[in-house]
Every structure is written in structure tokens, then in C-alpha cells.
Design a protein around this motif. Structure first.
Motif, PDB file in Angstrom:
ATOM      1  N   THR A 261       0.847  -1.180   0.000  1.00 13.64           N
ATOM      2  CA  THR A 261       0.000   0.000   0.000  1.00 13.64           C
ATOM      3  C   THR A 261       0.886   1.234   0.000  1.00 13.64           C
ATOM      4  O   THR A 261       1.944   1.247   0.632  1.00 13.64           O
ATOM      5  N   VAL A 262       0.474   2.259  -0.743  1.00 13.84           N
ATOM      6  CA  VAL A 262       1.285   3.473  -0.834  1.00 13.84           C
ATOM      7  C   VAL A 262       1.494   4.078   0.551  1.00 13.84           C
ATOM      8  O   VAL A 262       2.615   4.272   1.008  1.00 13.84           O
ATOM      9  N   ASP A 263       0.380   4.402   1.203  1.00 16.14           N
ATOM     10  CA  ASP A 263       0.404   4.882   2.581  1.00 16.14           C
ATOM     11  C   ASP A 263      -0.471   3.936   3.393  1.00 16.14           C
ATOM     12  O   ASP A 263      -1.660   3.808   3.094  1.00 16.14           O
ATOM     13  N   PRO A 264       0.068   3.245   4.396  1.00 11.27           N
ATOM     14  CA  PRO A 264      -0.791   2.403   5.236  1.00 11.27           C
ATOM     15  C   PRO A 264      -1.992   3.215   5.720  1.00 11.27           C
ATOM     16  O   PRO A 264      -1.840   4.365   6.147  1.00 11.27           O
ATOM     17  N   TRP A 265      -3.193   2.624   5.636  1.00  8.91           N
ATOM     18  CA  TRP A 265      -4.393   3.394   5.935  1.00  8.91           C
ATOM     19  C   TRP A 265      -4.386   3.914   7.363  1.00  8.91           C
ATOM     20  O   TRP A 265      -4.834   5.024   7.622  1.00  8.91           O
ATOM     21  N   SER A 266      -3.861   3.132   8.293  1.00 12.63           N
ATOM     22  CA  SER A 266      -3.825   3.601   9.680  1.00 12.63           C
ATOM     23  C   SER A 266      -2.882   4.791   9.831  1.00 12.63           C
ATOM     24  O   SER A 266      -3.153   5.724  10.597  1.00 12.63           O
ATOM     25  N   VAL A 267      -1.766   4.803   9.108  1.00 19.57           N
ATOM     26  CA  VAL A 267      -0.832   5.926   9.151  1.00 19.57           C
ATOM     27  C   VAL A 267      -1.452   7.153   8.500  1.00 19.57           C
ATOM     28  O   VAL A 267      -1.335   8.273   9.008  1.00 19.57           O
ATOM     29  N   ARG A 268      -2.126   6.943   7.372  1.00 13.84           N
ATOM     30  CA  ARG A 268      -2.779   8.059   6.667  1.00 13.84           C
ATOM     31  C   ARG A 268      -3.864   8.691   7.549  1.00 13.84           C
ATOM     32  O   ARG A 268      -3.983   9.921   7.610  1.00 13.84           O
ATOM     33  N   THR A 269      -4.654   7.868   8.239  1.00 14.75           N
ATOM     34  CA  THR A 269      -5.715   8.429   9.072  1.00 14.75           C
ATOM     35  C   THR A 269      -5.148   9.168  10.282  1.00 14.75           C
ATOM     36  O   THR A 269      -5.762  10.125  10.768  1.00 14.75           O
ATOM     37  N   GLN A 270      -3.974   8.761  10.769  1.00 18.76           N
ATOM     38  CA  GLN A 270      -3.325   9.503  11.843  1.00 18.76           C
ATOM     39  C   GLN A 270      -2.974  10.913  11.382  1.00 18.76           C
ATOM     40  O   GLN A 270      -3.152  11.891  12.128  1.00 18.76           O
ATOM     41  N   MET A 271      -2.465  11.045  10.154  1.00 20.86           N
ATOM     42  CA  MET A 271      -2.157  12.369   9.616  1.00 20.86           C
ATOM     43  C   MET A 271      -3.435  13.189   9.446  1.00 20.86           C
ATOM     44  O   MET A 271      -3.481  14.378   9.785  1.00 20.86           O
ATOM     45  N   ASP A 272      -4.496  12.556   8.932  1.00 21.70           N
ATOM     46  CA  ASP A 272      -5.765  13.266   8.745  1.00 21.70           C
ATOM     47  C   ASP A 272      -6.293  13.800  10.074  1.00 21.70           C
ATOM     48  O   ASP A 272      -6.795  14.920  10.158  1.00 21.70           O
ATOM     49  N   THR A 273      -6.170  12.988  11.135  1.00 24.13           N
ATOM     50  CA  THR A 273      -6.626  13.422  12.456  1.00 24.13           C
ATOM     51  C   THR A 273      -5.816  14.608  12.945  1.00 24.13           C
ATOM     52  O   THR A 273      -6.351  15.572  13.502  1.00 24.13           O
ATOM     53  N   ALA A 274      -4.503  14.562  12.715  1.00 24.70           N
ATOM     54  CA  ALA A 274      -3.618  15.622  13.212  1.00 24.70           C
ATOM     55  C   ALA A 274      -3.927  16.973  12.580  1.00 24.70           C
ATOM     56  O   ALA A 274      -3.782  18.016  13.233  1.00 24.70           O
TER      57      ALA A 274
ATOM     58  N   LEU B  36     -10.572   1.881  13.370  1.00 26.52           N
ATOM     59  CA  LEU B  36     -11.092   0.882  12.442  1.00 26.52           C
ATOM     60  C   LEU B  36     -10.038   0.466  11.420  1.00 26.52           C
ATOM     61  O   LEU B  36      -9.947  -0.708  11.046  1.00 26.52           O
ATOM     62  N   ALA B  37      -9.226   1.417  10.957  1.00 21.81           N
ATOM     63  CA  ALA B  37      -8.177   1.089   9.996  1.00 21.81           C
ATOM     64  C   ALA B  37      -7.142   0.156  10.609  1.00 21.81           C
ATOM     65  O   ALA B  37      -6.742  -0.840  10.004  1.00 21.81           O
ATOM     66  N   LEU B  38      -6.714   0.469  11.828  1.00 28.11           N
ATOM     67  CA  LEU B  38      -5.703  -0.358  12.478  1.00 28.11           C
ATOM     68  C   LEU B  38      -6.248  -1.743  12.796  1.00 28.11           C
ATOM     69  O   LEU B  38      -5.541  -2.751  12.636  1.00 28.11           O
ATOM     70  N   ARG B  39      -7.497  -1.818  13.203  1.00 24.84           N
ATOM     71  CA  ARG B  39      -8.101  -3.123  13.490  1.00 24.84           C
ATOM     72  C   ARG B  39      -8.124  -3.997  12.238  1.00 24.84           C
ATOM     73  O   ARG B  39      -7.802  -5.190  12.297  1.00 24.84           O
TER      74      ARG B  39
ATOM     75  N   ALA C  38     -14.553  11.638  15.039  1.00 24.65           N
ATOM     76  CA  ALA C  38     -14.800  10.802  13.868  1.00 24.65           C
ATOM     77  C   ALA C  38     -13.489  10.361  13.220  1.00 24.65           C
ATOM     78  O   ALA C  38     -13.342   9.211  12.796  1.00 24.65           O
ATOM     79  N   TYR C  39     -12.527  11.262  13.177  1.00 25.04           N
ATOM     80  CA  TYR C  39     -11.227  10.903  12.602  1.00 25.04           C
ATOM     81  C   TYR C  39     -10.520   9.847  13.450  1.00 25.04           C
ATOM     82  O   TYR C  39      -9.880   8.931  12.917  1.00 25.04           O
ATOM     83  N   ARG C  40     -10.639   9.973  14.768  1.00 24.11           N
ATOM     84  CA  ARG C  40     -10.014   8.963  15.636  1.00 24.11           C
ATOM     85  C   ARG C  40     -10.704   7.610  15.468  1.00 24.11           C
ATOM     86  O   ARG C  40     -10.056   6.560  15.550  1.00 24.11           O
ATOM     87  N   ALA C  41     -12.006   7.616  15.215  1.00 26.34           N
ATOM     88  CA  ALA C  41     -12.718   6.359  14.963  1.00 26.34           C
ATOM     89  C   ALA C  41     -12.203   5.694  13.692  1.00 26.34           C
ATOM     90  O   ALA C  41     -12.039   4.459  13.638  1.00 26.34           O
TER      91      ALA C  41
END
Length: 391
Positions: free
Chosen positions: A128-141, A156-159, A149-152
């Protein structure tokens, strides 16, 4: 080798709808050795499968995804991966199982397709280009509102990623992302950086000095970078080089980017070739404040022989290069851009073929993917779990 290659969208380099998840498999397929027999399993979308990719593959299966509205309902309103739900059809699962059973190895590309790994038989590599869990961490920040909602989405991505098959070898682009993903999952992850095409033609400069910024212009961090470039860096540059033109080039410009256009700022949306933009520029500037992975446009500019001024965020994980200047302070950043513009036409700001060609190639990247597939086959043949190394 008989390879089953599963991608979340048709491999392509479309100037409007292409992205990292379509570009990488496009380049890997073009650069894999000819003796790799490829079956492609992918999903229909806005861009059709390029003829050169169809001809490269021994077999092609293009599936129809689930309608977006139905996918959103199944994904808890988008929190739990609407892109994944679009592709989670019975046909996709059944074809993955049957095609992987007759392949020597399976390579799955893209976060929205990784769930198909549960149906794969035999050796398996996931990228994957950007792991989804890593990408969502940036989006939350960088999110201004709706933090909960971003933390949710992060959870879910990490799970979902923690449920990926233990035997699968995991790949991503950036070394830092690989280390973060490895720590989150408690398993090895390797980074395989992208390549870049070297410019085959000499630069065709405009009469006036040109500074370019290239990237997907509908992507949040790139929108921020374009605004910083025009509103903060450009006025400082114009104090010394008043005739300088700034070109913002890339796919699907956001209204906030279009609003930056002016007498000395050009927004070039959906350009057929970014190499043409680089060839017409004297310096490429990337004042990024956010981002994950490796910025491919920096590498492409260097491969085209264009001087690059970049912040540490934009130059993340780039190899040292004689044309790359890394600076974080806005005033110092602008001064480096001015120096590059003042050197235009003198030979001091351009690269010869050897210098430009020193940038990593797609052929190198493709061979590293092939090595991962061969290692997965070897591990499976030895009766051992698929092994990888952290990057």
C-alpha cells in the motif's frame, strides 16, 4: 513465475483521475521482466485499462464494484472504508480464491483491496502506498473539526490491518511509514520506494523565470503547500525577481487552489505530462508542512534535471542529490528559489544526463518487488512463515 496481481483500480497514469495507487502497479507491470506471467484482477472505474497494460498481461479480469451509495451504507457512513466495501463482492472473493490457487504468488496493491488477502491461496505479498492507519493519523492531526470521527477511522483502519494474514509480506513506500506500521502491527514491514522516469528531452525554458509546484491539487496537504507557496514564498521571491511566474500543476485543482491564480500565478490542471511542466521550469518548489510516504514529485523533478527547493517534510526520505536543497525557514526557502532563478541559463542550475539519471528508476523498484515475491515463494516452499525485514 505465474503472478496474480490484484489492484484496487485499473493501473494507469491518467492526468485527471490517476493517483499513487494506480501509478505504482502501472509502472511495476511495465518494468517486470518478460518471463513473469501476469494475471491482473482489478476493478472498473473512471479510467479504463491502458492497452499497453492489457497486452502485458496474459489474463485480465476487470470487475464491477458495488454502487457507491450501497458501499457507504455498509461502511458505517464512510468510517469503515467505503472504498473497501465497493470492492467487497462475492465475485471478487471467488475470483481471488480461484486465480490465486493456480498462481505461484499473489501481489495485492492498495488499501481498498487488502481485505481480499483472506481469500488468497499460496504465497502472498501486500503493498500500500500509505498504510491506511498511518494516513488516518495524519488526517486526524490536521483536522480542524470532527476529531472524534477521525479517531474512529484510525481505530477501524488499524483493526482491519491487524487482521491481515500472518504469512503475508507487507510493503509500503516510505521507510518511516514502514517503521510506524511495523510498530503498530507488531510484525515486519519493508519499504520499496517508487522510481521516476528520466527526462529524455532537453529543457524548453520560457522567456520569464518559472517556479513550479507539482502534485495532486485536490489533496489536503498539497492544497496547503500551494497556498504557502503563493502567499508566503512568492512575495519574497518577487522582491528580487519580479518577473517570476509560479505554476501550480496537477490533477483536479481544488477551488482553493484555483483561487490562487493571478497575473504571476498559473494553475495548470490535469496536465498530460508533468515532465513538460518540469522542462519549462527553472526550479521546483515544495514548501510542504504535512505529508506521509515519499513525495514522488520531488524525485520526478530531480529526474527531469530541475533544481528542487524543498522543506524537510517535502524531502522526507529523498536520497542526497546535487540538485536538491532542503530548507525549512520561509525566508531562507525563498532565497534558495531566488538563487536558482538567478542561475538560469548559466549551467549552474541544470543537470547533465548522468546527474539526472542518478535518481532511482522504476526498473529498480520492479526488481525489488520481484525479489519480495520470490522470497514469499521460497518461504512457503520451505514450510516457513513468510519473512520480511523492517526498513
Amino acid at each position: 513465475m505465474r503472478l496474480l496481481y490484484i489492484t484496487e483500480s485499473a493501473p494507469n497514469r491518467d492526468p485527471v483521475y490517476g493517483d499513487g495507487s494506480s501509478m505504482i502497479p502501472y509502472e511495476i507491470l511495465r518494468n517486470l521482466p518478460g518471463d513473469v506471467d501476469v494475471t491482473l484482477l482489478s476493478f472498473e472505474g473512471r479510467v479504463g485499462l491502458p492497452e499497453e497494460i492489457r497486452e502485458r498481461c496474459a489474463e485480465v479480469q476487470m470487475l464491477t464494484p458495488r454502487p457507491r451509495a450501497a458501499a457507504l451504507v455498509r461502511s458505517l457512513g464512510g468510517l469503515n472504508g467505503a472504498g473497501r466495501q465497493e470492492r467487497a463482492t462475492r465475485e471478487a472473493a471467488e475470483l481471488t480464491a480461484s486465480l490465486s490457487a493456480r498462481a505461484d504468488a499473489t501481489l495485492i496493491h492498495g488499501p481498498h483491496a487488502l481485505f481480499l488477502s483472506r481469500y488468497v491461496q499460496g504465497p502472498l505479498v501486500l503493498q500500500t502506498v500509505d498504510p491506511w492507519s498511518v494516513r488516518t493519523q495524519m488526517d486526524t492531526a490536521i483536522a480542524g473539526r470532527l476529531k472524534a470521527a477521525y479517531r474512529a477511522r484510525e481505530f477501524l483502519a488499524l483493526r482491519a490491518e491487524r487482521r491481515l494474514p500472518a504469512r503475508a509480506r507487507l510493503l509500503t513506500v516510505g521507510a518511516k511509514d514502514a517503521a510506524r506500521w511495523s510498530a503498530s502491527l507488531g510484525r515486519p514491514v519493508r519499504s520499496i520506494p517508487n522510481g521516476a522516469d528520466q527526462a529524455a528531452q532537453p529543457a524548453a525554458r520560457r522567456d520569464d523565470p518559472v517556479v513550479c509546484f507539482v502534485g495532486s491539487l485536490n489533496y489536503g496537504p498539497n492544497i496547503d503547500s500551494a497556498q504557502v507557496l503563493v502567499r508566503t514564498i512568492a512575495p519574497l521571491v518577487w522582491e528580487s525577481v519580479p518577473r517570476a511566474t509560479f505554476v501550480l500543476a496537477g490533477r483536479r485543482p481544488d477551488p482553493a487552489v484555483l483561487a490562487l491564480a493571478g497575473p504571476r500565478v498559473e494553475v495548470a490542471g490535469n496536465v498530460p505530462s508533468v515532465l513538460d511542466v518540469y522542462r519549462a521550469s527553472d526550479v521546483a518548489a515544495f514548501p510542504d508542512e504535512h505529508g506521509v510516504g515519499i513525495r514522488n514529485s520531488v524525485r520526478e523533478a530531480l529526474a527531469a534535471g530541475v533544481p528542487v527547493v524543498a522543506t524537510p517534510v517535502a524531502a522526507r526520505e529523498q536520497e542526497a542529490h546535487p540538485l536538491l536543497t532542503v530548507v525549512g525557514d520561509p525566508e531562507a526557502f525563498a532565497q534558495r528559489v531566488v538563487e536558482a532563478l538567478e542561475n538560469r541559463g548559466t549551467g549552474a542550475g541544470t543537470a547533465g544526463p548522468e546527474t539526472a539519471g542518478s535518481v532511482r528508476s522504476w526498473q529498480t523498484a520492479a526488481l525489488e518487488y520481484l525479489a519480495e515475491l520470490q522470497s514469499a515463494i521460497g518461504s512457503a516452499g520451505a514450510g516457513l512463515p513468510a519473512r520480511s525485514t523492517s526498513a
